[in-house]
Design a protein around this motif. Structure first.
Motif, PDB file in Angstrom:
ATOM      1  N   LEU A 121       0.829  -1.211   0.000  1.00  0.00           N
ATOM      2  CA  LEU A 121       0.000   0.000   0.000  1.00  0.00           C
ATOM      3  C   LEU A 121       0.866   1.265   0.000  1.00  0.00           C
ATOM      4  O   LEU A 121       0.555   2.245  -0.681  1.00  0.00           O
ATOM      5  CB  LEU A 121      -0.931   0.007   1.210  1.00  0.00           C
ATOM      6  N   LEU A 122       1.969   1.234   0.765  1.00  0.00           N
ATOM      7  CA  LEU A 122       2.870   2.392   0.787  1.00  0.00           C
ATOM      8  C   LEU A 122       3.525   2.608  -0.580  1.00  0.00           C
ATOM      9  O   LEU A 122       3.651   3.741  -1.048  1.00  0.00           O
ATOM     10  CB  LEU A 122       3.941   2.212   1.866  1.00  0.00           C
ATOM     11  N   ASP A 127       3.538   5.865  -5.744  1.00  0.00           N
ATOM     12  CA  ASP A 127       3.380   6.013  -7.193  1.00  0.00           C
ATOM     13  C   ASP A 127       2.387   7.113  -7.549  1.00  0.00           C
ATOM     14  O   ASP A 127       2.541   7.793  -8.566  1.00  0.00           O
ATOM     15  CB  ASP A 127       2.900   4.692  -7.820  1.00  0.00           C
ATOM     16  N   PHE A 128       1.348   7.318  -6.707  1.00  0.00           N
ATOM     17  CA  PHE A 128       0.308   8.292  -7.007  1.00  0.00           C
ATOM     18  C   PHE A 128       0.650   9.713  -6.563  1.00  0.00           C
ATOM     19  O   PHE A 128       0.013  10.652  -7.000  1.00  0.00           O
ATOM     20  CB  PHE A 128      -1.014   7.881  -6.342  1.00  0.00           C
ATOM     21  N   SER A 135       7.154  10.991  -1.837  1.00  0.00           N
ATOM     22  CA  SER A 135       7.165   9.690  -2.495  1.00  0.00           C
ATOM     23  C   SER A 135       8.374   8.868  -2.046  1.00  0.00           C
ATOM     24  O   SER A 135       8.244   7.682  -1.738  1.00  0.00           O
ATOM     25  CB  SER A 135       7.198   9.894  -4.019  1.00  0.00           C
ATOM     26  N   GLN A 136       9.535   9.498  -1.982  1.00  0.00           N
ATOM     27  CA  GLN A 136      10.751   8.809  -1.525  1.00  0.00           C
ATOM     28  C   GLN A 136      10.607   8.370  -0.072  1.00  0.00           C
ATOM     29  O   GLN A 136      11.038   7.282   0.299  1.00  0.00           O
ATOM     30  CB  GLN A 136      11.976   9.715  -1.666  1.00  0.00           C
ATOM     31  N   ALA A 137      10.002   9.214   0.762  1.00  0.00           N
ATOM     32  CA  ALA A 137       9.821   8.885   2.168  1.00  0.00           C
ATOM     33  C   ALA A 137       8.926   7.656   2.314  1.00  0.00           C
ATOM     34  O   ALA A 137       9.187   6.775   3.138  1.00  0.00           O
ATOM     35  CB  ALA A 137       9.238  10.079   2.924  1.00  0.00           C
TER      36      ALA A 137
END
Length: 146
Positions: A121-122, A127-128, A135-137
């Protein structure tokens, strides 16, 4: 009447040990004195002797009201405490406020274990998201990297 023994007087034998044995005996004498005077002082305070020198007894307590009571009624307490052999030359009581010992919270390092579904899920959320840092986190969190 015999001369009072000053247990806090440094002797020549203590010079070789770097005063450790002298300090140890001094602390032991203060602890013994604390136990002797505790029932005679205002309760429910936990009094602690920190010094007794030249007829001046220095004690600490954590409760300001009890400290004030002891200071106000000092003459009565001096007459009671001077009945104790070690305090026969007592002429003054100094009382200091002591900070209560604070228990430090025990911090244990726990390893984060994410289920495979949560990791997926993460990764999908990363991706969204348009923000590259966020996003990197999320990807780092999914891979359990610090």
């Amino acid at each position: 009447m015999s001369e009072p023994v000053n247990v806090f007087q440094q002797t020549r034998k203590h010079l070789k040990t770097g005063n450790f044995s002298f300090l140890s005996s001094q602390v032991a004498a203060w602890q013994k004195l604390t136990k002797r005077i505790q029932p005679l002082l205002p309760q429910p305070e936990q009094w602690q002797v920190v010094c007794y020198q030249s007829g001046v007894l220095t004690i600490t307590g954590e409760n300001q009201a009890m400290i004030s009571q002891l200071a106000y009624l000092q003459k009565q307490y001096i007459s009671q405490l001077s009945q104790i052999q070690e305090l026969s030359d007592l002429c003054k009581i100094q009382v200091c406020l002591r900070n209560p010992p604070q228990s430090k919270p025990v911090v244990t390092k726990t390893e984060r274990v994410l289920s495979p579904e949560t990791k997926e899920l993460l990764r999908s959320a990363a991706d969204f998201i348009n923000d590259p840092k966020l996003s990197q986190a999320l990807l780092r969190l999914a891979s359990n990297k610090k």
